[in-house]
Design a protein around this motif. Sequence first.
Motif, mmCIF file in Angstrom:
data_model
loop_
_atom_site.group_PDB
_atom_site.id
_atom_site.type_symbol
_atom_site.label_atom_id
_atom_site.label_comp_id
_atom_site.label_asym_id
_atom_site.label_seq_id
_atom_site.Cartn_x
_atom_site.Cartn_y
_atom_site.Cartn_z
ATOM 1 N N LEU A 79 -11.974 -4.264 8.095
ATOM 2 C CA LEU A 79 -11.438 -3.084 7.422
ATOM 3 C C LEU A 79 -12.444 -2.490 6.450
ATOM 4 C CD1 LEU A 79 -7.759 -4.174 6.636
ATOM 5 C CD2 LEU A 79 -8.561 -2.639 8.436
ATOM 6 N N SER A 122 -6.189 -5.376 0.413
ATOM 7 C CA SER A 122 -5.845 -4.917 1.756
ATOM 8 C C SER A 122 -5.156 -3.555 1.714
ATOM 9 C CB SER A 122 -4.940 -5.949 2.446
ATOM 10 O OG SER A 122 -4.626 -5.549 3.756
ATOM 11 N N GLU A 129 -4.968 -3.209 10.445
ATOM 12 C CA GLU A 129 -4.569 -3.184 9.037
ATOM 13 C C GLU A 129 -3.311 -4.021 8.803
ATOM 14 O OE1 GLU A 129 -6.308 1.286 7.999
ATOM 15 O OE2 GLU A 129 -4.160 0.963 8.393
ATOM 16 N N ARG A 135 -6.139 0.492 3.514
ATOM 17 C CA ARG A 135 -5.269 1.063 4.536
ATOM 18 C C ARG A 135 -5.421 2.588 4.543
ATOM 19 N NH1 ARG A 135 -1.162 -2.443 6.299
ATOM 20 N NH2 ARG A 135 0.214 -0.677 6.825
#
Length: 649
Positions: free
Chosen positions: A323, A208, A221, A212
């Motif tokens: 994402l 993750s 995010e 970002r």
Amino acid sequence: MIAAPVQGRKWWISPALLPGLLAATPCYGIPFDVLDAGSDADSQASAGLGDIVANFQDLSAVLSLFAADSVEKKLSDPKSTDWERMSAFWSIFGIVGAVRVYAKIASGLSAAENAGMELGGLRAYTNGRTKKAAASCNVGAADRPATWEDDEDLLLGQVHVDSSPWIRPHVVMLGYSICPFAGPRAIREVLGRSFVTLVTLAIGCCSSILLRTSVAGSTLENVALAMLVASTLLGGCIIPLLLQTLNPLGVACISDLASRQGPLRIVEAGDTVITLKGRPGRIMWQSRDKSTYSRSGDLWYIRALSGMATAITLVAYITNYLLLGAANTWRSYAWLGSQIGILVVRYVLWAFRPRILGMRRPTLLYAVCGSLAPAIPVKIDFDNWPPQCLPRDIVYFAVASAKSKLLNSHGVERHIKLANLDVLSEVAPRDLLQPACRRVFCELDEISPEVRERLRIVKLPWSVVEEIYAAQGLILGANPWVLGGISLAAVVDPFAKDEKQGDSFLGLTTVHSCKPTAIDGVFEFDRQKAGAAAVGDIVGITYDNYGITGTIELGCLAHKLPRPHQLLDSHIKFRENVATCRETARENGPSHCEVHSQEYGDGVTPIVEHNMKTESSLADALQYGRDVIYHTVRKDHSHCTDVCKVFGF
């Protein structure tokens, strides 16, 4: 095309690829066809690389072999170590395997299997009736329903006595010993698992963080990162530890058995019995405080946490897709490379299974014998055979064992009632069927009417009689209960001892159940003499034509019926079968007993060490077991290494 603004620019998602967004594939692909409308040159420059990333989902079938299936098995297997379960959340690849596990627990494991799902090792976490579970019946609790236990992957599942010298060995589980959660050992466990938890959170959040675009991050995010942290912490660390810590082993800890005081007894109220046809019977000692143990997968808060973990993991899974679809090329490839690297490291660690964390492994103490009381000889010399009554422990064991065997063979056990058969305890002879071989059955006509009115007729189910003899070292011959409607019964006078009029047990008889009618036939009654109400109360008829009232399992004698029944030949044939059954009995095996100490470890072959001590009888073995319990409760566990050593081995 569908437009969606992302950070001030418009991105288009191909409608044909939208189903991939919600598809729970075992690994990640790119469900978005990302086209930057603002810069055709940038789009064309990255088209070749972007196609590779976008079509990465085509590799999901291959990666599932190393990801989702492996994750599900590691989380489900009770023999997995804590670090293996935590490392299941290191990579986003295979996270669907965790969703499968927690969705099954949340919905109820037994219900999930009924719905067509495969449980695998999760069967060890439920008392529900699953395909491979065995019925466990309580001793002395007639109104308590049986529980279902699958111990194949637990400590009790590692006990194998196939090479024992007995035809049907009895395994008496005396308890297990485990080092207490205290002192330096507890500190090492806490620190070790805390460290692995931090490593799991750090590795799991890498994916993750790589996606970002800024330190502050957008709303999506931040949501993705929060969901991933919650999923890793809850599903990867908290629930696996709770499942293992709260799941019982099926037998009491030795430290909890100090309350078993008084005379040595094989079984007492609260103990459990599991008997499978053709396999060893298993008696499990329990403490008086806890007669039953609920499996951790059935606890309401575990199921609630599993439902939360399922939802959070799915949200983390989907937001990671979003994402990844919005990321530029180099971020996509950085994410892909890190995930593949983590996947390879995890696979290697799982393959070689290094010992990373310390754990307190239990040591099981159990006895194996051929009889639970002094064995009955096959041939009895009645001139030298002292009269012996049937012990209450044997009756209690036989009832629980018969119920378990019937349930495990899909039979009906509701007719076996301890309250009825307990009438035989300390009253009937140990060798119930031997009178059928050496003298006639009880003649009811020779009994005075005053005594006859107070007699009780106790039906003897074949399953219970078989277990009574097996507990006393004899394996009966062919089943004589093959003539439908006819069964053996004991004639007992429950008031004889109070009035000091001789033995309470008067002998055996044979009875057949019936439904009386007024028409001509087998069960023809004289309604003028018996009366309409009396005819309706009859539930069975004895060999010598006495009616039975009450229930067929435990009834009272009524007046002799005026017309004889027409099943005399069947009664005689049945009695001959009973005699043949007893005459063809075999000795179960030698009279000695074995006491085993089995240390349980992790790995594919979990038995670390196995020690055995031979005693001349079960009484000696139980006394030795009591000494082991006494000293083990008072031992200093600081000298234990990998397993908890028990006294005397």
